[in-house]
Design a protein around this motif. Structure first.
Motif: not given
Lengths: 115, 112
Positions: A87, A109-110, A112, A8-10, A85, A12
């Motif tokens: 990486v 994984t970034k 947020s 998962s690159p990101s 928040s 939220s």
């Protein structure tokens, strides 16, 4: 061949909820796993680690779980805060000889955290 | 407590120019030292590591080199920079036979 994968690159998450970051590995010789947190234009900061002989390690809001049979580990952050928040990098360690361990990193994984 | 320094923080260099990045560690002796590079959108790639003065192991063949002239000093060099050398360079240290590595603040290199 990517030996450590963060698929998962990101991610939220709402403030106060749980953040779950996942990591998979392929090399069964890895004996230690680490999580690092990185802000833009800064070096990674060590968060938490786990030995391959354990299945859980907890430090405050951070818990790392290791499932050796599935070659999978995860980082849980509870409760999530806006300051989380960043990486997050998963890393796996293997002995390289001469008293040195080499870390193999995932791509990160970034996370947020939304207030 | 241990601290790790890197300089410069930012560097803009023309293609073909030389490079020298320096890393020093304070508060510990005989550390293992590492150089990593993070290219845009990529993970951390190990370039070199050292377990002692004058002992350098290279992980990736390239036009970069590393040296360790003193126990707590690690230098990354190049005779001629390429465009592909642009990235974020990180130095790290660890204790002997300990897995956890601690990173410096990094140097952002832009080769034009």
């Amino acid at each position: 061949d990517q030996q450590v994968k963060q698929n998962s690159p990101s991610l939220s998450v709402q403030e106060g909820r749980i953040s779950i970051l996942n990591c998979d590995y392929t090399n069964s010789m890895f004996d230690y796993f680490l999580w690092y947190k990185k802000y833009p234009a800064e070096g990674p900061t060590f968060l938490i680690s786990i030995s391959s002989i354990k299945d859980k390690n907890e430090d405050g809001r951070f818990t790392v779980f290791l499932n050796k049979s599935a070659k999978h580990l995860s980082l849980h952050i509870v409760p999530s805060q806006p300051g989380d928040s960043a990486v997050y990098f998963c890393a796996a360690s293997a002995v390289s000889g001469a008293g040195s361990y080499q870390l193999t990193f995932g791509k990160g994984t970034k996370l947020s955290v939304i207030p | 407590s241990q601290t790790i320094h890197q300089w410069p923080a930012t560097l803009v260099q023309p293609v073909g120019s030389p490079l020298s990045l320096e890393c020093t560690v304070e508060g510990t002796s005989n550390p293992n030292l590492y150089w990593y590079r993070q290219a845009a959108g990529r993970g951390l790639q190990l370039l070199f590591y050292s377990v002692g003065i004058g002992q350098i192991s290279s992980e990736v063949p390239q036009n970069l080199s590393a040296s360790r002239p003193q126990d707590r000093q690690f230098i990354l060099s190049s005779k001629k920079l390429l465009l592909s050398d642009s990235g974020f360079y990180l130095c790290a240290w660890s204790k002997w036979q300990v897995e956890t590595q601690y990173f410096g603040p990094g140097t952002r290199l832009l080769v034009l």
